[in-house]
Scaffold this active site. Sequence first.
Site, PDB file in Angstrom:
ATOM      1  N   TYR A 119       0.840  -1.205   0.000  1.00  0.00           N
ATOM      2  CA  TYR A 119       0.000   0.000   0.000  1.00  0.00           C
ATOM      3  C   TYR A 119       0.871   1.249   0.000  1.00  0.00           C
ATOM      4  O   TYR A 119       0.579   2.225  -0.708  1.00  0.00           O
ATOM      5  CB  TYR A 119      -0.907  -0.022   1.236  1.00  0.00           C
ATOM      6  CG  TYR A 119      -1.987   1.039   1.211  1.00  0.00           C
ATOM      7  CD1 TYR A 119      -3.254   0.749   0.728  1.00  0.00           C
ATOM      8  CD2 TYR A 119      -1.743   2.340   1.676  1.00  0.00           C
ATOM      9  CE1 TYR A 119      -4.248   1.715   0.692  1.00  0.00           C
ATOM     10  CE2 TYR A 119      -2.725   3.308   1.641  1.00  0.00           C
ATOM     11  CZ  TYR A 119      -3.981   2.996   1.149  1.00  0.00           C
ATOM     12  OH  TYR A 119      -4.953   3.957   1.123  1.00  0.00           O
ATOM     13  N   PHE A 126      -8.246  17.974 -25.932  1.00  0.00           N
ATOM     14  CA  PHE A 126      -8.873  16.728 -26.368  1.00  0.00           C
ATOM     15  C   PHE A 126     -10.172  16.532 -25.582  1.00  0.00           C
ATOM     16  O   PHE A 126     -10.463  17.267 -24.654  1.00  0.00           O
ATOM     17  CB  PHE A 126      -7.921  15.524 -26.266  1.00  0.00           C
ATOM     18  CG  PHE A 126      -8.408  14.376 -27.115  1.00  0.00           C
ATOM     19  CD1 PHE A 126      -8.607  14.547 -28.473  1.00  0.00           C
ATOM     20  CD2 PHE A 126      -8.734  13.149 -26.563  1.00  0.00           C
ATOM     21  CE1 PHE A 126      -9.103  13.518 -29.271  1.00  0.00           C
ATOM     22  CE2 PHE A 126      -9.233  12.106 -27.352  1.00  0.00           C
ATOM     23  CZ  PHE A 126      -9.417  12.294 -28.700  1.00  0.00           C
ATOM     24  N   ASP A 127     -10.978  15.532 -25.988  1.00  0.00           N
ATOM     25  CA  ASP A 127     -12.355  15.453 -25.469  1.00  0.00           C
ATOM     26  C   ASP A 127     -12.464  15.442 -23.944  1.00  0.00           C
ATOM     27  O   ASP A 127     -13.188  16.259 -23.364  1.00  0.00           O
ATOM     28  CB  ASP A 127     -13.129  14.279 -26.103  1.00  0.00           C
ATOM     29  CG  ASP A 127     -12.460  12.902 -25.954  1.00  0.00           C
ATOM     30  OD1 ASP A 127     -11.364  12.834 -25.375  1.00  0.00           O
ATOM     31  OD2 ASP A 127     -13.048  11.906 -26.411  1.00  0.00           O
ATOM     32  N   ASP A 166       0.211  18.512 -21.885  1.00  0.00           N
ATOM     33  CA  ASP A 166      -0.614  17.306 -21.999  1.00  0.00           C
ATOM     34  C   ASP A 166       0.188  16.381 -22.916  1.00  0.00           C
ATOM     35  O   ASP A 166       0.264  16.567 -24.117  1.00  0.00           O
ATOM     36  CB  ASP A 166      -1.979  17.686 -22.598  1.00  0.00           C
ATOM     37  CG  ASP A 166      -2.922  16.493 -22.721  1.00  0.00           C
ATOM     38  OD1 ASP A 166      -2.470  15.352 -22.521  1.00  0.00           O
ATOM     39  OD2 ASP A 166      -4.104  16.706 -23.035  1.00  0.00           O
ATOM     40  N   ALA A 182       0.602  12.954 -23.724  1.00  0.00           N
ATOM     41  CA  ALA A 182       0.330  11.553 -24.099  1.00  0.00           C
ATOM     42  C   ALA A 182       1.283  11.010 -25.170  1.00  0.00           C
ATOM     43  O   ALA A 182       1.741   9.883 -25.080  1.00  0.00           O
ATOM     44  CB  ALA A 182      -1.117  11.421 -24.572  1.00  0.00           C
ATOM     45  N   LYS A 229      -0.506   5.677 -23.917  1.00  0.00           N
ATOM     46  CA  LYS A 229      -0.004   5.962 -25.264  1.00  0.00           C
ATOM     47  C   LYS A 229       1.516   5.763 -25.268  1.00  0.00           C
ATOM     48  O   LYS A 229       1.995   4.647 -25.355  1.00  0.00           O
ATOM     49  CB  LYS A 229      -0.380   7.390 -25.697  1.00  0.00           C
ATOM     50  CG  LYS A 229      -1.852   7.545 -26.100  1.00  0.00           C
ATOM     51  CD  LYS A 229      -2.714   7.853 -24.943  1.00  0.00           C
ATOM     52  CE  LYS A 229      -4.108   8.284 -25.316  1.00  0.00           C
ATOM     53  NZ  LYS A 229      -4.955   8.453 -24.131  1.00  0.00           N
ATOM     54  N   HIS A 285     -20.302  11.612 -27.870  1.00  0.00           N
ATOM     55  CA  HIS A 285     -19.862  10.658 -28.889  1.00  0.00           C
ATOM     56  C   HIS A 285     -19.630   9.247 -28.350  1.00  0.00           C
ATOM     57  O   HIS A 285     -19.668   8.288 -29.101  1.00  0.00           O
ATOM     58  CB  HIS A 285     -18.594  11.166 -29.584  1.00  0.00           C
ATOM     59  CG  HIS A 285     -17.500  11.571 -28.648  1.00  0.00           C
ATOM     60  ND1 HIS A 285     -17.592  12.660 -27.817  1.00  0.00           N
ATOM     61  CD2 HIS A 285     -16.294  11.011 -28.379  1.00  0.00           C
ATOM     62  CE1 HIS A 285     -16.492  12.759 -27.101  1.00  0.00           C
ATOM     63  NE2 HIS A 285     -15.690  11.774 -27.414  1.00  0.00           N
TER      64      HIS A 285
HETATM   65  N1  F0G Z   1      -4.745  13.876 -23.420  1.00  0.00           N
HETATM   66  C1  F0G Z   1      -4.699  13.477 -24.704  1.00  0.00           C
HETATM   67  C2  F0G Z   1      -3.983  14.302 -25.708  1.00  0.00           C
HETATM   68  C3  F0G Z   1      -5.327  12.283 -25.076  1.00  0.00           C
HETATM   69  O1  F0G Z   1      -5.268  11.891 -26.351  1.00  0.00           O
HETATM   70  C4  F0G Z   1      -5.996  11.517 -24.091  1.00  0.00           C
HETATM   71  C5  F0G Z   1      -6.666  10.270 -24.437  1.00  0.00           C
HETATM   72  C6  F0G Z   1      -6.009  11.966 -22.776  1.00  0.00           C
HETATM   73  C7  F0G Z   1      -5.363  13.156 -22.481  1.00  0.00           C
HETATM   74  C8  F0G Z   1      -6.669  11.206 -21.678  1.00  0.00           C
HETATM   75  O2  F0G Z   1      -5.925  10.103 -21.314  1.00  0.00           O
HETATM   76  O3  F0G Z   1      -7.303   8.095 -21.902  1.00  0.00           O
HETATM   77  O4  F0G Z   1      -5.442   7.933 -20.267  1.00  0.00           O
HETATM   78  O5  F0G Z   1      -7.514   9.124 -19.678  1.00  0.00           O
HETATM   79  N2  F0G Z   1      -6.908   9.938 -25.610  1.00  0.00           N
HETATM   80  C9  F0G Z   1      -7.439   8.670 -26.094  1.00  0.00           C
HETATM   81  C10 F0G Z   1      -7.624   8.744 -27.571  1.00  0.00           C
HETATM   82  C11 F0G Z   1      -8.513   8.069 -25.311  1.00  0.00           C
HETATM   83  O6  F0G Z   1      -8.300   7.846 -28.129  1.00  0.00           O
HETATM   84  O7  F0G Z   1      -7.082   9.643 -28.201  1.00  0.00           O
HETATM   85  P1  F0G Z   1      -6.581   8.741 -20.763  1.00  0.00           P
END
Ligand code: F0G
Length: 460
Positions: free
Chosen positions: A71, A126-127, A216, A218, A259, A449
């Site tokens: 833990y 991003f979304d 950000d 990824a 990623k 979506h």
């Molecule tokens: N930032 C970016 C640029 C992303 O592309 C994503 C996720 C996230 C943050 C969030 O990260 O999924 O680990 O919570 N993108 C995926 C995609 C889901 O399909 O592009 P996460």
Amino acid sequence: MKTIIEPFRIKAVEPIRMTTVEERRELIRKADYNLFSLKSKDVLIDLLTDSGTSAMSTMQWSALMQGDESYAGSPSYYRFEAAVKDLMPFKHVIPTHQGRAAEHILTSIVARGHGEGKIVPNNTHFDTTRANFEDAGIDAQDLVIEEGLDPALEYPFKGNMDLDRLNSLLAAKADCIPMIVITITNNAGGGQPVSMANLRGLRAICDKYQKPLFIDSARFAENAYFIKLREDGYEGISVKEIVREMFSYADGMTMSAKKDAFSNMGGWLALNNDEWAEQARTRLIMTEGFPTYGGLSGRDMECIAIGLKEIVNEDYLQYRIRSIEYINERLDSLGVPVMKPAGGHAIFIDARKMLPHITPLQYPGQSLAVALYIQGGIRAVEIGSFMFGRQADGSERPAPMELLRMAMPRRVYTQAQADYIVECFEELRNNIADVSGMVITREPASLRHFTARLRPVESD
Ligand code: F0G
């Protein structure tokens, strides 16, 4: 030698179930024309996302057994922390179950319970990033350069932030802006990279207005490799050194380890500010877990630690970028309107151009996604008005671009499968005028979506 080969061989395989056009027509109808509602066993080539879908290496699989599930104070955490700090030398590294959890924690810190009136600029949110800010009442603004909004335009760093617009926004509203975010590569804008010069420029603006800069991150390694390929002065510098320089301009980062860390799960928030780190850890304990595991098991942290070493391997990155460019070039030569130049993690199709008979609010990208699935069992994702059309105030407006993204999982698909994708487009092209637009029949209040239901316009 000109041919760039996959720098790995395959040790374990997953069978793919073959399906017919007729079966897929029925399957997508039952899924209400939303590809997220399909069962993955009904998909032949799954390009929905490159997130969490990487093939792990033998080193990563064998590291699973090293996972220490204590833990508190697990050695797996310290190996993970050291691997992160080797590339991104931030003072605090806070593990989360995935990227959006890191975003959520960071949002809660900057919003401080009342986000209304605050603005967070980004090249393109991003979304889930956008949804996190908007849910807290914050205005999430996209300030990508103009070149980044023209899919056909060849430009080396289409992910760059428009520094003039950012400067003007700060000059007018600095008090409303708690931080600046930059997404590398710019996922929603075609997986396009951000240059080192742009990061340096951002740092200077952030210094001038005393604002923190968060990355950000990824797809940080893909971004770094593009800098090596395209930016003057970086040709002879290792990707690892480029990564370190990129992060040296930031005050913190959010990361999806799903990623560019070859992990099936994981993420982190890293930052230098002690006060924010304390607040983040408190929230982490409430929502994710104790600070030496966050939302992760020890074995996940071991996999990430190794993935971070493998991702900056330049043979891998050369293969990665080339394998996507290869599909892009072949589609381009067929006359399919692809985003140019090719992005780092995905092939993006300009659906507005490919389906000019479908208006933006009948979702050309989603219509193309459905047609592609029926044609070849390929699952891609719309990045356009279906994803971004619904505004925080409830109104609907077309997104700046109508794209279809085919995201390539890392180290997963072969060259024959790439050729199959191209062949599907060759077939699809012939009856593209018959593809009909879509109507949404049911949608949730936000992030529609993922779960909305649709039907083709022609069944009116
Ligand atoms: N930032 C970016 C640029 C992303 O592309 C994503 C996720 C996230 C943050 C969030 O990260 O999924 O680990 O919570 N993108 C995926 C995609 C889901 O399909 O592009 P996460």
